[in-house]
Design a protein around this motif. Structure first.
Motif, PDB file in Angstrom:
ATOM      1  N   THR A 169      17.289  -0.143-114.230  1.00 33.78           N
ATOM      2  CA  THR A 169      18.542   0.592-114.043  1.00 33.78           C
ATOM      3  C   THR A 169      18.288   2.088-114.088  1.00 33.78           C
ATOM      4  OG1 THR A 169      19.852  -1.202-115.026  1.00 33.78           O
ATOM      5  CG2 THR A 169      20.860   0.977-114.978  1.00 33.78           C
ATOM      6  N   TRP A 170      17.488   2.521-115.063  1.00 32.92           N
ATOM      7  CA  TRP A 170      17.166   3.949-115.176  1.00 32.92           C
ATOM      8  C   TRP A 170      16.455   4.436-113.914  1.00 32.92           C
ATOM      9  CZ3 TRP A 170      18.211   8.226-117.787  1.00 32.92           C
ATOM     10  CH2 TRP A 170      17.332   9.314-117.672  1.00 32.92           C
ATOM     11  N   PHE A 171      15.510   3.649-113.423  1.00 32.59           N
ATOM     12  CA  PHE A 171      14.786   4.030-112.199  1.00 32.59           C
ATOM     13  C   PHE A 171      15.759   4.181-111.028  1.00 32.59           C
ATOM     14  CE2 PHE A 171      12.895   2.827-108.152  1.00 32.59           C
ATOM     15  CZ  PHE A 171      11.825   3.705-108.071  1.00 32.59           C
ATOM     16  N   LEU A 172      16.647   3.201-110.845  1.00 26.45           N
ATOM     17  CA  LEU A 172      17.591   3.232-109.726  1.00 26.45           C
ATOM     18  C   LEU A 172      18.551   4.418-109.835  1.00 26.45           C
ATOM     19  CD1 LEU A 172      18.442  -0.586-109.415  1.00 26.45           C
ATOM     20  CD2 LEU A 172      16.932   0.759-107.940  1.00 26.45           C
ATOM     21  N   LEU A 173      18.907   4.783-111.064  1.00 23.99           N
ATOM     22  CA  LEU A 173      19.803   5.927-111.260  1.00 23.99           C
ATOM     23  C   LEU A 173      19.198   7.223-110.732  1.00 23.99           C
ATOM     24  CD1 LEU A 173      21.305   5.442-114.839  1.00 23.99           C
ATOM     25  CD2 LEU A 173      22.580   5.540-112.688  1.00 23.99           C
ATOM     26  N   LEU A 197      29.585  -3.485-119.865  1.00 21.72           N
ATOM     27  CA  LEU A 197      30.538  -3.575-120.970  1.00 21.72           C
ATOM     28  C   LEU A 197      30.895  -5.031-121.246  1.00 21.72           C
ATOM     29  CD1 LEU A 197      32.184  -1.741-122.868  1.00 21.72           C
ATOM     30  CD2 LEU A 197      34.035  -1.831-121.186  1.00 21.72           C
ATOM     31  N   GLU A 198      31.172  -5.761-120.193  1.00 20.91           N
ATOM     32  CA  GLU A 198      31.577  -7.168-120.306  1.00 20.91           C
ATOM     33  C   GLU A 198      30.483  -8.015-120.958  1.00 20.91           C
ATOM     34  OE1 GLU A 198      31.512 -10.725-117.111  1.00 20.91           O
ATOM     35  OE2 GLU A 198      32.545  -8.904-116.432  1.00 20.91           O
ATOM     36  N   ARG A 199      29.239  -7.699-120.683  1.00 20.93           N
ATOM     37  CA  ARG A 199      28.125  -8.499-121.202  1.00 20.93           C
ATOM     38  C   ARG A 199      27.601  -8.002-122.542  1.00 20.93           C
ATOM     39  NH1 ARG A 199      25.304 -11.837-116.624  1.00 20.93           N
ATOM     40  NH2 ARG A 199      27.200 -12.235-115.467  1.00 20.93           N
ATOM     41  N   GLY A 200      28.179  -6.930-123.025  1.00 21.49           N
ATOM     42  CA  GLY A 200      27.769  -6.428-124.344  1.00 21.49           C
ATOM     43  C   GLY A 200      26.444  -5.699-124.342  1.00 21.49           C
ATOM     44  N   TYR A 201      26.039  -5.166-123.183  1.00 18.89           N
ATOM     45  CA  TYR A 201      24.792  -4.402-123.100  1.00 18.89           C
ATOM     46  C   TYR A 201      25.094  -2.957-123.502  1.00 18.89           C
ATOM     47  CZ  TYR A 201      23.055  -8.314-120.242  1.00 18.89           C
ATOM     48  OH  TYR A 201      22.680  -9.552-119.770  1.00 18.89           O
ATOM     49  N   GLN A 202      25.083  -2.703-124.803  1.00 16.02           N
ATOM     50  CA  GLN A 202      25.520  -1.412-125.320  1.00 16.02           C
ATOM     51  C   GLN A 202      24.634  -0.260-124.837  1.00 16.02           C
ATOM     52  OE1 GLN A 202      26.003  -1.429-129.560  1.00 16.02           O
ATOM     53  NE2 GLN A 202      26.668   0.689-129.649  1.00 16.02           N
ATOM     54  N   LYS A 203      23.304  -0.436-124.944  1.00 17.88           N
ATOM     55  CA  LYS A 203      22.386   0.634-124.519  1.00 17.88           C
ATOM     56  C   LYS A 203      22.528   0.917-123.035  1.00 17.88           C
ATOM     57  CE  LYS A 203      18.700   0.181-127.966  1.00 17.88           C
ATOM     58  NZ  LYS A 203      17.277  -0.169-128.184  1.00 17.88           N
ATOM     59  N   LEU A 204      22.701  -0.158-122.280  1.00 17.56           N
ATOM     60  CA  LEU A 204      22.841  -0.037-120.826  1.00 17.56           C
ATOM     61  C   LEU A 204      24.143   0.688-120.478  1.00 17.56           C
ATOM     62  CD1 LEU A 204      21.203  -0.762-118.388  1.00 17.56           C
ATOM     63  CD2 LEU A 204      22.199  -3.039-118.407  1.00 17.56           C
ATOM     64  N   HIS A 205      25.228   0.329-121.171  1.00 16.59           N
ATOM     65  CA  HIS A 205      26.522   0.970-120.921  1.00 16.59           C
ATOM     66  C   HIS A 205      26.445   2.457-121.265  1.00 16.59           C
ATOM     67  CE1 HIS A 205      30.834   1.941-121.668  1.00 16.59           C
ATOM     68  NE2 HIS A 205      30.979   1.211-120.578  1.00 16.59           N
ATOM     69  N   GLN A 206      25.733   2.758-122.332  1.00 19.33           N
ATOM     70  CA  GLN A 206      25.533   4.150-122.755  1.00 19.33           C
ATOM     71  C   GLN A 206      24.791   4.934-121.676  1.00 19.33           C
ATOM     72  OE1 GLN A 206      23.910   3.802-126.683  1.00 19.33           O
ATOM     73  NE2 GLN A 206      24.335   5.930-127.172  1.00 19.33           N
ATOM     74  N   LEU A 208      24.709   4.370-118.552  1.00 20.91           N
ATOM     75  CA  LEU A 208      25.495   4.530-117.332  1.00 20.91           C
ATOM     76  C   LEU A 208      26.676   5.490-117.486  1.00 20.91           C
ATOM     77  CD1 LEU A 208      25.664   0.790-116.175  1.00 20.91           C
ATOM     78  CD2 LEU A 208      24.096   2.552-115.385  1.00 20.91           C
ATOM     79  N   THR A 209      27.146   5.676-118.710  1.00 25.84           N
ATOM     80  CA  THR A 209      28.397   6.436-118.892  1.00 25.84           C
ATOM     81  C   THR A 209      28.232   7.770-119.605  1.00 25.84           C
ATOM     82  OG1 THR A 209      28.813   5.183-120.934  1.00 25.84           O
ATOM     83  CG2 THR A 209      29.846   4.365-118.908  1.00 25.84           C
ATOM     84  N   GLU A 210      27.208   7.918-120.441  1.00 28.62           N
ATOM     85  CA  GLU A 210      27.057   9.167-121.188  1.00 28.62           C
ATOM     86  C   GLU A 210      26.470  10.262-120.305  1.00 28.62           C
ATOM     87  OE1 GLU A 210      24.944   9.084-124.816  1.00 28.62           O
ATOM     88  OE2 GLU A 210      26.438   7.876-125.858  1.00 28.62           O
ATOM     89  N   GLU A 211      27.135  11.410-120.303  1.00 25.37           N
ATOM     90  CA  GLU A 211      26.592  12.534-119.542  1.00 25.37           C
ATOM     91  C   GLU A 211      25.325  13.029-120.235  1.00 25.37           C
ATOM     92  OE1 GLU A 211      28.115  16.837-117.857  1.00 25.37           O
ATOM     93  OE2 GLU A 211      29.595  15.364-118.534  1.00 25.37           O
ATOM     94  N   GLY A 212      24.290  13.192-119.460  1.00 25.42           N
ATOM     95  CA  GLY A 212      23.023  13.647-120.030  1.00 25.42           C
ATOM     96  C   GLY A 212      22.315  12.571-120.833  1.00 25.42           C
ATOM     97  N   ALA A 213      22.618  11.285-120.536  1.00 25.48           N
ATOM     98  CA  ALA A 213      21.932  10.187-121.244  1.00 25.48           C
ATOM     99  C   ALA A 213      20.434  10.288-121.009  1.00 25.48           C
ATOM    100  CB  ALA A 213      22.462   8.848-120.748  1.00 25.48           C
ATOM    101  N   ARG A 214      19.673  10.061-122.055  1.00 29.85           N
ATOM    102  CA  ARG A 214      18.209  10.198-121.966  1.00 29.85           C
ATOM    103  C   ARG A 214      17.577   8.900-121.488  1.00 29.85           C
ATOM    104  NH1 ARG A 214      15.669  12.796-127.157  1.00 29.85           N
ATOM    105  NH2 ARG A 214      13.917  12.794-125.706  1.00 29.85           N
ATOM    106  N   GLU A 215      16.384   9.034-120.963  1.00 34.00           N
ATOM    107  CA  GLU A 215      15.642   7.864-120.494  1.00 34.00           C
ATOM    108  C   GLU A 215      15.391   6.899-121.641  1.00 34.00           C
ATOM    109  OE1 GLU A 215      11.199   9.837-121.023  1.00 34.00           O
ATOM    110  OE2 GLU A 215      12.245  10.013-119.121  1.00 34.00           O
TER     111      GLU A 215
END
Length: 248
Positions: A169-173, A197-206, A208-215
Motif C-alpha cells: 500500500t505504501w509503495f502504491l501511494l 476501517l471496516e477490517r480493523g487495519y488500524q496502521k493501514l487506515h492511519q 491512508l488518512t493521516e497527513e504526513g504519515a510516515r513509511e
C-alpha cells in the motif's frame, strides 16, 4: 534485490582498517557496485542489487586503499532468478485498470491467508514491485485516464488494502494515481480507506488518512534511491551501504 550478502575473508585477505571493499556485479547490460561494511576483521556485509533480468553474472570482490592500485581479491558467479513474488508483482502491475483481472484477485480474500503468510507476501511482493521496470506512463489506476472518480471500479489499492498489505500500500501511494485511488468506490461502494476501517487495519487506515504519515517501520530496512538517471544510486540505511547501478 535487497537480500543481505555476507562475505568471509581468508586469513591473507584480512588487512588494515583503511582498506575499503566493494562487490562488483557485471551482467549482460548493467553493472552494479556495492560498498560493504565490516562486521569483524574476517567478515563483510552488503546488499544484493535488484537486477534487470534472470542470468548468471560475474561478481568480483575488490579492495581499494588510498595511494595503492585497485585490487581484485576474488571472483565468483552469482545467479539472479525469477521467483513467485516477482511473478505476482508483474501480474499485479499488468492488472492496473483491468477489471476482469482485479476481480479475479478477490479470491485471495475469500481464502484469507494466515497473518504470517500475509506478512511474508507483503514483504516479498512489495520488494519485487520496487525492482520492476515499470513503464514511464504506468499508473495505479490503469492506462485509461479518462475515467472519473465517480465511476465505481476495483483498483490495485483496493486489492492491497483488502489483504492488509501495508508495505505494498505504501509503495502504491508513492506511484502516479496512488493518492487518487483512495477516493474511488468499487461496485460494493467501498473505498480503500473504508475497507481498512471496516477490517480493523488500524496502521493501514492511519497510513491512508493521516497527513504526513510516515513509511512503515519495515520499509526503512530497504534501500532507497538517492539518485536516478543514466545511473542510479541507492542507500541502505540499516547497513549504511551504497549501491551504484549503471549500463555495463
Amino acid at each position: 534485490g535487497d537480500s543481505v550478502i555476507t562475505v568471509h575473508l581468508t586469513e591473507e585477505d584480512k588487512v588494515e582498517d583503511d582498506v575499503v571493499f566493494y562487490l562488483v556485479f557485471t551482467g549482460s547490460t548493467v553493472q552494479h557496485c556495492t560498498s560493504t561494511r565490516k562486521i569483524n576483521p574476517g567478515s563483510l556485509e552488503t546488499i544484493s542489487p535488484g537486477h534487470d533480468c534472470c542470468e548468471t553474472v560475474k561478481v568480483a570482490l575488490c579492495a581499494s586503499r588510498e595511494g595503492h592500485p585497485f585490487l581484485v581479491v576474488a571472483e565468483e558467479s552469482f545467479q539472479f532468478v525469477q521467483d513467485e513474488a516477482y511473478d505476482a508483482a508483474q501480474f499485479l502491475a499488468t492488472c492496473a485498470g483491468n477489471q476482469q483481472a482485479l476481480n479475479f484477485t478477490r479470491f485471495l480474500d475469500r481464502s484469507r491467508p494466515p497473518a504470517a503468510d500475509v506478512d511474508f507476501l507483503d514483504e516479498k511482493v512489495a520488494l519485487a514491485f520496487r525492482h520492476l521496470k515499470l513503464p514511464a506512463e504506468w499508473n495505479v489506476l490503469g492506462a485509461d485516464q479518462s475515467l472519473t472518480e465517480n465511476i465505481p471500479r476495483e483498483t490495485l489499492m483496493h486489492f492491497a488494502v483488502r489483504l492488509g498489505l501495508l508495505r505494498l500500500t505504501w509503495f502504491l501511494l508513492q506511484q502516479p494515481g496512488g493518492r487518487g485511488a483512495l477516493s474511488i468506490h468499487n461496485n460494493e461502494g467501498a473505498t480503500p480507506v473504508s475497507l481498512a476501517l471496516e477490517r480493523g487495519y488500524q496502521k493501514l487506515h492511519q497510513l491512508l488518512t493521516e497527513e504526513g504519515a510516515r513509511e512503515p517501520d519495515s520499509w526503512s530496512t530497504l534501500s532507497h534511491t538517492v539518485h536516478s538517471g543514466d545511473y542510479s544510486v541507492k542507500h541502505h540505511r540499516g547497513l549504511d551501504v551504497y549501491l551504484l547501478t549503471a549500463e555495463a
